[in-house]
Write a protein that holds these residues in place. Structure first.
Motif, mmCIF file in Angstrom:
data_model
loop_
_atom_site.group_PDB
_atom_site.id
_atom_site.type_symbol
_atom_site.label_atom_id
_atom_site.label_comp_id
_atom_site.label_asym_id
_atom_site.label_seq_id
_atom_site.Cartn_x
_atom_site.Cartn_y
_atom_site.Cartn_z
ATOM 1 N N THR A 121 44.722 -1.314 13.136
ATOM 2 C CA THR A 121 45.546 -0.596 14.201
ATOM 3 C C THR A 121 47.066 -0.751 13.946
ATOM 4 O O THR A 121 47.468 -1.897 13.731
ATOM 5 N N ALA A 122 47.574 0.401 14.228
ATOM 6 C CA ALA A 122 49.252 0.301 14.311
ATOM 7 C C ALA A 122 49.696 1.134 15.615
ATOM 8 O O ALA A 122 48.946 1.955 15.990
ATOM 9 N N GLY A 137 44.237 -2.992 22.015
ATOM 10 C CA GLY A 137 44.211 -2.294 20.794
ATOM 11 C C GLY A 137 44.854 -3.123 19.729
ATOM 12 O O GLY A 137 45.098 -2.520 18.692
ATOM 13 N N VAL A 138 45.763 -4.247 20.068
ATOM 14 C CA VAL A 138 46.343 -4.813 19.191
ATOM 15 C C VAL A 138 46.021 -6.342 19.044
ATOM 16 O O VAL A 138 45.594 -6.971 19.982
ATOM 17 N N THR A 140 51.961 -3.811 13.663
ATOM 18 C CA THR A 140 50.642 -3.793 13.085
ATOM 19 C C THR A 140 49.893 -4.974 13.259
ATOM 20 O O THR A 140 50.427 -5.902 13.048
ATOM 21 N N ASP A 141 48.658 -4.762 13.470
ATOM 22 C CA ASP A 141 47.736 -6.061 13.452
ATOM 23 C C ASP A 141 47.149 -6.387 12.501
ATOM 24 O O ASP A 141 46.952 -5.660 11.639
ATOM 25 N N LEU A 159 50.343 -8.530 11.763
ATOM 26 C CA LEU A 159 50.750 -8.477 10.455
ATOM 27 C C LEU A 159 52.293 -8.373 10.418
ATOM 28 O O LEU A 159 52.885 -8.815 9.428
ATOM 29 N N ALA A 160 52.733 -7.548 11.212
ATOM 30 C CA ALA A 160 54.447 -7.465 11.150
ATOM 31 C C ALA A 160 54.808 -6.642 12.412
ATOM 32 O O ALA A 160 53.939 -5.969 13.150
#
Length: 707
Positions: free
Chosen positions: A55-56, A28-29, A50-51, A36-37
């Protein structure tokens, strides 16, 4: 000698590592292009991932498991890292550049969460623990979240024109949010500093070396000065100093750079991709270490900027995305197809720390102070313009205008700190100002002196009359800061401060602005209003009470949780007394002065120390919460000092007899409590020894009873 050299050279280390989660479709990541962060979560043990997709995920680091996962619907892309609003415990994200989403931990469907469409593209959201979320737009406009939610479609100004934002960070400085972001245009780098409450924006151009490019930025703030660090493509880390206090508006200022670190060692060069600051002397750099004739290897490194040395490194053979984050003494970075966590430790970079001579971790770094033997005549050391030199002389008729000019010029000089013997120069300036204060009692630039002491690494020896004049003026805030920051205060001055603090009434102190960070997290001001229990339990242990005249009084005042009666002093006086507890001293020189402390003041101080001691004993860790509270060792040392100095007087005073009785019983109860803990520890060690003797392949269930 070799062993001591090893201790000096290895002041940082990489400890155990583990995998937080897998990266890929099944987890899921996402992994494409890295994450992203990674942002801090609502708890110290939580992080938000956060990818670069939809998804987060919220993870609990110690358990290495996800606590929640939220995804945007198909066709939407999360374009701004998810952050946690620490005040409301809500999560905030932006997808498709302009669509703001806010949801709670219990919400499952992100598409049904609060939605607001903004009028401009968002670059990043920064969440401050005490300042709330701050939104930075791609055009350079800045808004706090609450202002933005009042009118989501409000017009956002375009400040940076055709520049592109490369990095941003936010801080809290004196309860004011400060945002800093770096931009790039045609190979040039610019930095903007925005004070939100004052709506004050400053632009700077970074001095750069030819044929080099800024790869990564990081920054920290201290004493109204932002230290900006830049990782450059020429394998160097540069430092830029940005003062927050600007007295004049300029279109654009050029920030001079200074070389902080050259990323090369023994013929090997580190091609860094990203880096983070660990403390004032250490940075961690992620990159490729290249050696002549050998294939470059990706690795994580820790460097000491004071000694210009590589402290430790860890090879990463599976490759990384070039990103690194650091929270709670842990590194987070991608390694292959997993997100890896590495725990690290750093020691104080000083000779005193290496040989074990520092009093405690809160003591100032002695190595930052100048060599006093090199100090020359005051007029020779101060290298200011003639106007400032004249203004410093006590006999000169300095007007308010010239004073303002001098102070403004000195602030500019202090923000740079480039001159030789800089601290000696500032110390001489303070001495000259104090001399004028003594010559002219009406002249006392309190705020200016306070700013100098807060912003510079001074010592008592560099300005010996400062605290004496502050005592005469009853400048309690300045005395508090001096006690916290000066490492070499004579015991006579420490005693004078203690006597002054104890003699001033709480009503008078309530009108004074003091730093209360050391007391606000544990001081129970409203305890008198709470319901009082009649059972006494200390550290979870019932104590046997002796049948004497004091037993009833103690029982009525203590709570079932072990809390003592309310603090005997107000928060302002408690903060001042905490500054005394933090100060360095020698028992031999302090004890004669303490014997002169009036009996009533000694009893009051003893009551406060007893209150702190009970507060420390409530928790297993025996540490008080908050910023720089007194340690249990400091409290015990001062308790012993005060009793040694006044024991015969304490025994004779009726109001002290009850206090001594309570203190005796509390200490005795604690001795019994820790004695029982020692017994349990011995039993567990014996059980562990017996378990080692058993067949490990035999399964059994045993019931153990400790008597």
């Amino acid at each position: 000698m070799c062993r001591e050299r090893w201790r000096l050279a290895n002041m940082a280390a990489l400890c155990e590592s583990f995998t937080l989660c897998g990266l890929g479709p099944s987890s899921g990541v996402g992994l494409d292009g890295g994450l992203l962060a990674l942002e801090p979560g609502p708890d110290r043990d939580h992080v938000l991932l956060t990818d670069r997709g939809r998804t987060a995920t919220l993870f609990k680091v110690s358990d290495q498991k996800p606590l929640g996962c939220w995804s945007a619907k198909h066709g939407q892309i999360i374009t701004c890292p998810v952050v946690c609003n620490f005040e409301t415990h809500e999560y905030i994200a932006v997808h498709d550049d302009k669509v703001l989403r806010i949801w709670k931990n219990t919400d499952v469907n992100l598409d049904k969460a609060f939605k607001a469409t903004l009028s401009a593209d968002v670059y990043r959201i920064h969440s401050l623990p005490k300042g709330g979320p701050v939104v930075l737009f791609k055009g350079g406009g800045v808004r706090t979240l609450d202002v933005l939610l009042e009118a989501p479609q409000q017009e956002i100004e375009n400040i940076i024109s055709d520049e592109v934002i490369k990095w941003s960070e936010a801080f809290m400085e004196r309860q004011q949010p400060v945002l800093i972001f770096a931009t790039e245009k045609n190979g040039d780098s610019f930095v903007y500093v925005q004070k939100l409450k004052m709506n004050n924006l400053h632009k700077y151009k970074l001095e750069q070396q030819e044929l080099s490019k800024a790869l990564s930025f990081t920054a920290y703030i201290k004493n109204q000065i932002i230290t900006l660090l830049c990782l450059s493509s020429n394998d160097c880390v540069y430092k830029f100093l940005i003062p927050l206090q600007q007295n004049m508006e300029e279109e654009e200022q050029i920030l001079p750079r200074s070389l902080l670190l050259n990323l090369s060692v023994s013929g090997s060069v580190l091609k860094g991709t990203s880096f983070v600051v660990l403390d004032k002397d250490h940075i961690a750099v992620l990159g490729s270490l290249a050696t002549a004739g050998e294939e470059s290897k990706e690795c994580l490194t820790i460097w000491n900027t004071k000694f210009q040395t590589l402290q430790t490194s860890k090879e990463l053979p599976l490759g990384t995305s070039g990103q690194i984050w650091c929270y709670e003494k842990k590194f987070f970075f991608t390694h292959g197809k997993v997100l890896t966590v590495v725990i690290y430790k750093c020691e104080t970079s000083s000779l005193a720390a290496a040989v074990g001579k520092l009093k405690d971790s809160q003591a100032p770094d002695v190595s930052s102070f100048v060599d006093w033997n090199n100090l020359g005549d005051e007029e020779l050391v101060i290298s200011f313009q003639s106007q400032q030199s004249v203004a410093l002389k006590p006999e000169s008729g300095m007007t308010d205008a010239s004073t303002t000019v001098f102070e403004n010029e000195l602030r500019q000089v202090m923000s740079k700190g480039q001159m030789p013997d800089f601290q000696a120069t500032i110390g001489c300036v303070v001495t000259a100002i104090i001399n004028r204060c003594k010559a002219n009692p009406k002249y006392y630039p309190r705020n200016f002196l306070l700013q100098i002491v807060e912003n510079q690494d001074l010592s008592y020896s560099l300005c010996p009359d400062l605290m004496v004049v502050a005592l005469e003026k009853k400048d309690l805030h300045l005395l508090q800061i001096c006690l916290q920051r000066f490492p070499d205060i004579p015991e006579e001055i420490t005693y004078a401060c203690l006597k002054a603090f104890l003699s001033i009434s709480d009503a008078y102190l309530q009108r004074i602005d003091l730093n209360l960070e050391s007391v606000i997290c544990y001081l129970d001001i409203e305890l008198n209003n709470k319901e009082v229990k009649t059972e006494i339990v200390e550290n979870g242990f019932s104590t046997e009470l002796e049948q004497d005249i004091w037993e009833t009084k103690i029982t009525k005042k203590l709570h079932v949780t072990g809390d003592s009666e309310s603090c005997p002093v107000g928060p302002q006086k408690a903060a001042l007394l905490n500054a005394i507890l933090h100060s360095s001293y020698s028992e031999t020189f302090l004890l004669p002065h303490l014997k002169n402390l009036p009996a009533q003041q000694a009893v009051l101080f003893l009551r406060y120390l007893y209150y702190l001691y009970v507060k420390c004993s409530e928790k297993i860790t025996t540490t008080l919460p908050g910023t720089c509270p007194p340690t249990v060792n400091q409290i015990m040392d001062w308790l012993c000092l005060l009793l040694d100095a006044h024991f015969s007087v304490m025994v004779m005073l009726p109001e002290a007899k009850e206090l001594l009785s309570k203190l005796h019983k509390f200490v005795r109860a604690q001795v019994r409590f820790y004695s029982e803990l020692n017994k349990i520890e011995g039993s567990l060690q014996e059980l562990q020894r017996l378990n080692h003797q058993k067949d490990p392949h035999t399964y059994s269930v045993e019931v153990l009873e400790l008597i």
